[in-house]
Design an enzyme around this catalytic site. Sequence first.
Site, PDB file in Angstrom:
ATOM      1  N   HIS A 198       1.560   4.268  -2.944  1.00  0.00           N
ATOM      2  CA  HIS A 198       1.495   5.727  -2.795  1.00  0.00           C
ATOM      3  C   HIS A 198       2.663   6.393  -3.533  1.00  0.00           C
ATOM      4  O   HIS A 198       2.491   7.415  -4.217  1.00  0.00           O
ATOM      5  CB  HIS A 198       1.564   6.118  -1.319  1.00  0.00           C
ATOM      6  CG  HIS A 198       0.241   6.106  -0.616  1.00  0.00           C
ATOM      7  ND1 HIS A 198      -0.884   6.703  -1.133  1.00  0.00           N
ATOM      8  CD2 HIS A 198      -0.135   5.569   0.581  1.00  0.00           C
ATOM      9  CE1 HIS A 198      -1.896   6.539  -0.287  1.00  0.00           C
ATOM     10  NE2 HIS A 198      -1.463   5.854   0.753  1.00  0.00           N
ATOM     11  N   GLU A 204      -6.374   6.898  -1.115  1.00  0.00           N
ATOM     12  CA  GLU A 204      -6.290   5.724  -0.249  1.00  0.00           C
ATOM     13  C   GLU A 204      -6.890   4.501  -0.933  1.00  0.00           C
ATOM     14  O   GLU A 204      -6.368   3.394  -0.823  1.00  0.00           O
ATOM     15  CB  GLU A 204      -6.993   5.990   1.083  1.00  0.00           C
ATOM     16  CG  GLU A 204      -6.232   6.902   2.022  1.00  0.00           C
ATOM     17  CD  GLU A 204      -4.852   6.386   2.351  1.00  0.00           C
ATOM     18  OE1 GLU A 204      -4.715   5.169   2.633  1.00  0.00           O
ATOM     19  OE2 GLU A 204      -3.905   7.176   2.327  1.00  0.00           O
ATOM     20  N   HIS A 224       0.837  -1.208   0.000  1.00  0.00           N
ATOM     21  CA  HIS A 224       0.000   0.000   0.000  1.00  0.00           C
ATOM     22  C   HIS A 224       0.868   1.253   0.000  1.00  0.00           C
ATOM     23  O   HIS A 224       0.620   2.186  -0.773  1.00  0.00           O
ATOM     24  CB  HIS A 224      -0.903  -0.036   1.236  1.00  0.00           C
ATOM     25  CG  HIS A 224      -1.686   1.217   1.482  1.00  0.00           C
ATOM     26  ND1 HIS A 224      -3.019   1.345   1.168  1.00  0.00           N
ATOM     27  CD2 HIS A 224      -1.320   2.407   2.042  1.00  0.00           C
ATOM     28  CE1 HIS A 224      -3.435   2.558   1.509  1.00  0.00           C
ATOM     29  NE2 HIS A 224      -2.430   3.222   2.049  1.00  0.00           N
ATOM     30  N   GLU A 225       1.885   1.279   0.847  1.00  0.00           N
ATOM     31  CA  GLU A 225       2.749   2.463   0.930  1.00  0.00           C
ATOM     32  C   GLU A 225       3.592   2.637  -0.325  1.00  0.00           C
ATOM     33  O   GLU A 225       3.791   3.760  -0.803  1.00  0.00           O
ATOM     34  CB  GLU A 225       3.642   2.368   2.172  1.00  0.00           C
ATOM     35  CG  GLU A 225       2.897   2.303   3.489  1.00  0.00           C
ATOM     36  CD  GLU A 225       1.909   3.442   3.671  1.00  0.00           C
ATOM     37  OE1 GLU A 225       2.155   4.544   3.116  1.00  0.00           O
ATOM     38  OE2 GLU A 225       0.884   3.245   4.338  1.00  0.00           O
TER      39      GLU A 225
END
Length: 295
Positions: free
Chosen positions: A150, A223, A146-147
């Site tokens: 980003h 997100e 997930h990071e």
Amino acid sequence: MKRVSLFLLTNLGIVVLLGIMLNLFIEPWMAREGMHMNTTGILILATIFGMGGAFISLALSKTMAKRMTGARVIDKPANPTEQWLVDTVRRHAQQAGIGMPEVAIYDAPEINAFATGMKRDDALVAVSAGLLRQMNADEAEAVIGHEVAHIQNGDMVTLALIQGVLNTFVIVLSRVVGMFVDKVIFKNERGYGPGFWITVIFAQIVLGIIASMIVQWFSRQREYRADLGGARFAGREKMIAALEKLKRNSEPSTLPEQVEAFGISGRMGQGLKSLMMSHPPLDDRIAALRERRYG
């Protein structure tokens, strides 16, 4: 570097467009009403303070995040957990086609992680000690994915761009409104009267709140995209399991406000308060991921 150049060019294009609108529509209207304002000068100052501030914040984001959280960068893994963390970040970074980020751990009891940095090839991924203690390898892998997503998506640059543009609009529009109130309503004919300054302050507060709502809306959308990226890198079921674990996490976020928007989890709100939240409700994120509504 290409993304930063695009950031600067986009900002410049928006400023030029705003300047054209001011010169074609606002200044002629103000002149007809007997109001005289150097909109070009205000626009230049607004750009310096609005977009310049956002750009400086972006440039310092990685350094400030490490200082504010006390994150310890792993230069050389000291144990198997740290080695696994570095290897997992490296694997996902290779999948994403970005440079290897710095990897760090910060001391916090809750399950959380964040990514930040000005460049895709010079970013930072940090995880909390609580995440390493409470999540299994599959869940932690999904959070790391997930990071990394980003970073791959350039979310930090995008949010800085949006914030800079909105800052500029707030500064310019608040002064246009202030001039209107001062000259048309209070009939002040000499310089800037109290009506101008009071209105500017009030308008900046109101417009600033609206601008924050817009920024947070974009933050919530990113997100969903990062969740999908985590699912792509680690597997959808692992990402869903990680979000489910976050739901059961009772520890509130201890991330500073300046960093919280980049975390895997943020403070929740209901009703109007939810408009100022940087993260959507976890139930919504899980449902969106199950239904694959994003991506």
